[in-house]
Scaffold this active site. Structure first.
Site, PDB file in Angstrom:
ATOM      1  N   CYS A  42      60.200   6.702 -49.576  1.00  0.00           N
ATOM      2  CA  CYS A  42      60.649   7.877 -48.832  1.00  0.00           C
ATOM      3  C   CYS A  42      60.848   7.458 -47.378  1.00  0.00           C
ATOM      4  CB  CYS A  42      59.613   8.996 -48.938  1.00  0.00           C
ATOM      5  SG  CYS A  42      59.995  10.467 -47.969  1.00  0.00           S
ATOM      6  N   CYS A  72      66.713  13.890 -45.999  1.00  0.00           N
ATOM      7  CA  CYS A  72      66.200  12.846 -46.893  1.00  0.00           C
ATOM      8  C   CYS A  72      66.539  11.501 -46.271  1.00  0.00           C
ATOM      9  CB  CYS A  72      66.817  12.979 -48.278  1.00  0.00           C
ATOM     10  SG  CYS A  72      66.359  11.636 -49.406  1.00  0.00           S
TER      11      CYS A  72
END
Length: 259
Positions: free
Chosen positions: A74, A200
């Protein structure tokens, strides 16, 4: 048990951060992770991150999706973990840490901006209407028009659960190309969250690389629903190296929760 937690966000992508250097947290307890990430009965976040000790590194980052399952890399979470490590006194302004996809370096500027070195991208699938590549997590990128009005949830979910991608899951990014001197607009449907998120990091990275096939040059500036990011890289054919995800990572609040 009472858990001390810290809530961080990177361009609106938010995370529950826990100092697990004493290894008290049960990483197999998916229900607990999902409860802490739940926005009505828990703390609320797109994911949960444990900062742990790891020999040979400043720390290890262990990332969970909001559904409680262990996740892949991530990018925004990585930048937030670097800021968290500085808050804890684990690092000063540079970090070398381990994540799900391997080693990462990062640095923190005086204004708090975090530059995170992502792993090289080795192969990019360029189809007629989309790009498929892995930037630590698998990503589908499609360029569209009028992204503000685009049905990101519906169209993103249909791609994420189509016959090709439903088994492993895919993060789906829709991007709108602007003038070369203006930021691109990107919106993302994330697997594990199973919804659109404000930002994101690995998705923005994938989109910036895909945009290089449409004439964009590094660094690529990107606008998300939660703020602005920048991606710098070198590309030779389908090999992309020296990739940096650059942007803010901010402490929102800290607290304790009984579980």
């Amino acid at each position: 048990m009472e858990i001390t937690f810290y809530k961080y966000q990177g361009t609106g992508n938010d995370f529950v951060m826990i100092d697990n250097r004493q290894e008290f947290f049960d990483i197999k307890n998916q229900a607990l992770v999902a409860h802490l990430c739940e926005r009505r009965m828990g703390i609320g976040a797109d994911g949960l991150i444990l900062l742990q000790n790891r020999t040979g590194y400043d720390f290890e980052m262990v990332y969970f999706n909001a559904d409680g399952r262990l996740g892949s890399m991530c990018g925004n979470g990585g930048r937030c973990t670097v800021q968290f490590a500085k808050q804890l006194g684990v690092i000063s302004d540079k970090a070398y840490f381990l994540a799900a996809d391997g080693d990462h370096y990062a640095s923190i500027a005086e204004d708090g901006t975090v530059s995170l070195k992502m792993n090289d991208v080795q192969a990019i699938e360029c189809a007629d209407n989309f790009y498929f590549l892995n930037t630590g997590s698998p990503h589908y990128v499609e360029f569209v028009e009028d992204l503000t009005q685009y049905e990101v949830f519906q169209k993103g979910r249909s791609i994420r659960y189509n016959d090709r991608f439903k088994a492993e899951g895919i993060n789906v990014n829709f991007a709108e190309l602007a003038q070369p001197d203006e930021p691109m607009f990107v919106r993302t449907y994330e697997r594990g969250v199973e919804d659109e998120t404000f930002s994101c990091g690995t998705g923005v990275t994938a989109t910036a690389i895909a945009a290089s096939f449409k004439g964009r040059t590094s660094p690529v500036k990107i606008k998300t629903l939660g703020g602005n990011l920048e991606v710098a890289f070198n590309r030779t054919g389908e090999i992309v190296s020296d990739i940096y995800l650059i942007g803010p990572a901010v402490l929102v609040f800290e607290g304790k929760i009984g579980v």
